[in-house]
Design a protein around this motif. Structure first.
Motif, mmCIF file in Angstrom:
data_model
loop_
_atom_site.group_PDB
_atom_site.id
_atom_site.type_symbol
_atom_site.label_atom_id
_atom_site.label_comp_id
_atom_site.label_asym_id
_atom_site.label_seq_id
_atom_site.Cartn_x
_atom_site.Cartn_y
_atom_site.Cartn_z
ATOM 1 N N ALA A 1 0.833 -1.208 0.000
ATOM 2 C CA ALA A 1 0.000 0.000 0.000
ATOM 3 C C ALA A 1 0.866 1.256 0.000
ATOM 4 O O ALA A 1 0.545 2.248 -0.676
ATOM 5 C CB ALA A 1 -0.927 -0.011 1.215
ATOM 6 N N TYR A 2 1.970 1.227 0.734
ATOM 7 C CA TYR A 2 2.882 2.371 0.761
ATOM 8 C C TYR A 2 3.454 2.621 -0.633
ATOM 9 O O TYR A 2 3.480 3.753 -1.115
ATOM 10 C CB TYR A 2 4.014 2.106 1.762
ATOM 11 C CG TYR A 2 5.116 3.136 1.709
ATOM 12 C CD1 TYR A 2 4.956 4.394 2.295
ATOM 13 C CD2 TYR A 2 6.319 2.863 1.064
ATOM 14 C CE1 TYR A 2 5.971 5.337 2.245
ATOM 15 C CE2 TYR A 2 7.335 3.798 1.005
ATOM 16 C CZ TYR A 2 7.154 5.035 1.599
ATOM 17 O OH TYR A 2 8.144 5.970 1.541
ATOM 18 N N VAL A 3 3.913 1.563 -1.292
ATOM 19 C CA VAL A 3 4.502 1.721 -2.624
ATOM 20 C C VAL A 3 3.454 2.182 -3.617
ATOM 21 O O VAL A 3 3.722 3.063 -4.454
ATOM 22 C CB VAL A 3 5.180 0.408 -3.084
ATOM 23 C CG1 VAL A 3 5.685 0.528 -4.512
ATOM 24 C CG2 VAL A 3 6.321 0.043 -2.143
ATOM 25 N N VAL A 4 2.241 1.643 -3.541
ATOM 26 C CA VAL A 4 1.165 2.069 -4.444
ATOM 27 C C VAL A 4 0.872 3.552 -4.242
ATOM 28 O O VAL A 4 0.674 4.290 -5.213
ATOM 29 C CB VAL A 4 -0.112 1.219 -4.232
ATOM 30 C CG1 VAL A 4 -1.309 1.850 -4.924
ATOM 31 C CG2 VAL A 4 0.110 -0.193 -4.740
ATOM 32 N N SER A 5 0.899 4.005 -3.004
ATOM 33 C CA SER A 5 0.626 5.427 -2.745
ATOM 34 C C SER A 5 1.716 6.331 -3.299
ATOM 35 O O SER A 5 1.476 7.491 -3.586
ATOM 36 C CB SER A 5 0.458 5.672 -1.247
ATOM 37 O OG SER A 5 1.701 5.586 -0.570
ATOM 38 N N ARG A 6 2.920 5.809 -3.452
ATOM 39 C CA ARG A 6 4.035 6.598 -3.970
ATOM 40 C C ARG A 6 4.228 6.472 -5.473
ATOM 41 O O ARG A 6 4.634 7.425 -6.118
ATOM 42 C CB ARG A 6 5.348 6.173 -3.290
ATOM 43 C CG ARG A 6 5.410 6.289 -1.796
ATOM 44 C CD ARG A 6 5.744 7.674 -1.278
ATOM 45 N NE ARG A 6 6.810 8.338 -1.967
ATOM 46 C CZ ARG A 6 8.084 8.338 -1.621
ATOM 47 N NH1 ARG A 6 8.472 7.663 -0.569
ATOM 48 N NH2 ARG A 6 8.971 9.006 -2.314
ATOM 49 N N ALA A 7 3.963 5.264 -6.036
ATOM 50 C CA ALA A 7 4.338 5.052 -7.431
ATOM 51 C C ALA A 7 3.281 4.364 -8.282
ATOM 52 O O ALA A 7 3.493 4.196 -9.467
ATOM 53 C CB ALA A 7 5.621 4.221 -7.487
ATOM 54 N N GLY A 8 2.183 3.961 -7.704
ATOM 55 C CA GLY A 8 1.147 3.300 -8.486
ATOM 56 C C GLY A 8 1.280 1.792 -8.478
ATOM 57 O O GLY A 8 2.295 1.226 -8.064
ATOM 58 N N ARG A 9 0.243 1.134 -8.966
ATOM 59 C CA ARG A 9 0.159 -0.325 -8.931
ATOM 60 C C ARG A 9 1.142 -1.016 -9.867
ATOM 61 O O ARG A 9 1.517 -2.155 -9.631
ATOM 62 C CB ARG A 9 -1.254 -0.774 -9.290
ATOM 63 C CG ARG A 9 -2.284 -0.362 -8.289
ATOM 64 C CD ARG A 9 -3.682 -0.741 -8.779
ATOM 65 N NE ARG A 9 -4.689 -0.251 -7.865
ATOM 66 C CZ ARG A 9 -5.287 -1.023 -6.958
ATOM 67 N NH1 ARG A 9 -4.986 -2.292 -6.878
ATOM 68 N NH2 ARG A 9 -6.180 -0.506 -6.148
ATOM 69 N N GLN A 10 1.530 -0.355 -10.943
ATOM 70 C CA GLN A 10 2.365 -1.007 -11.956
ATOM 71 C C GLN A 10 3.714 -1.457 -11.411
ATOM 72 O O GLN A 10 4.223 -2.493 -11.812
ATOM 73 C CB GLN A 10 2.575 -0.088 -13.153
ATOM 74 C CG GLN A 10 1.308 0.165 -13.926
ATOM 75 C CD GLN A 10 1.537 1.118 -15.081
ATOM 76 O OE1 GLN A 10 2.504 1.861 -15.087
ATOM 77 N NE2 GLN A 10 0.628 1.095 -16.045
#
Length: 176
Positions: A21-30
């Motif tokens: 969730a942290y990474v998605v909030s910073r860079a998106g799901r891809q």
């Protein structure tokens, strides 16, 4: 299952969703899955360094992995742009054209050359160029027009080919 494997599995089960969730909030799901995988690979390699609670440390690692991925992408894009710039047009044609322009420019009178250089290389407007040369803006425009015309004529009259390459002695024939 070893103690390390048990500890890692527990840490993974507890923190994976939050790191994702942290990474998605910073860079998106891809990129999230890739960054999370790399984060936990680092955690496995450095399991002895992982403190309790593990989440802040894992988020810091994920942040660094993400930052490194972004830097790598910027480098790839910069390299691709540089390569595209190199491959646009034929370098030999550009060199030949540049030499032709410089030869034609050298063949002009000093006054014409100065006016062209002020506008083309120094980026001055006709009004600014007129101030440098010491004439009116209208007179500068007329001189610029005439200098461009003479440059075009000099380029058309110039030989398009480069000077021949001097002959190189064949040393193998001399030594036989």
């Amino acid at each position: 299952m070893t103690d390390d494997a048990h500890r890692f599995t527990g840490m993974y089960d507890e923190c994976r969703q939050r790191v994702w969730a942290y990474v998605v909030s910073r860079a998106g799901r891809q990129v999230a899955d890739e960054v999370v995988s790399e984060t936990f690979a680092i955690a496995w390699r450095r399991l002895d360094d992982v403190p309790e609670p593990a989440l802040p440390w894992l988020l810091g690692v994920a942040r660094n992995v993400l930052r490194d991925n972004i830097r790598a992408e910027v480098r790839r894009e910069a390299l691709a742009a540089e390569l595209r710039a190199w491959t646009e047009g034929d370098v030999a044609d550009e060199v030949t054209q540049r030499i032709g322009v410089l030869r034609a420019l050298a063949a002009l009178q000093e006054d014409d050359r100065e006016i062209l250089v002020l506008v083309a290389w120094h980026g001055l407007s006709p009004k600014e160029g007129a101030r440098v040369v010491g004439c009116s803006s209208a007179a500068f425009r007329v001189r610029l027009h005439r200098a461009r015309k003479r440059l075009k004529e000099a380029m058309e009259a110039a030989e398009p080919a480069l000077p021949p390459i001097p002959a190189v002695r064949n040393l193998s024939e001399e030594w036989s």
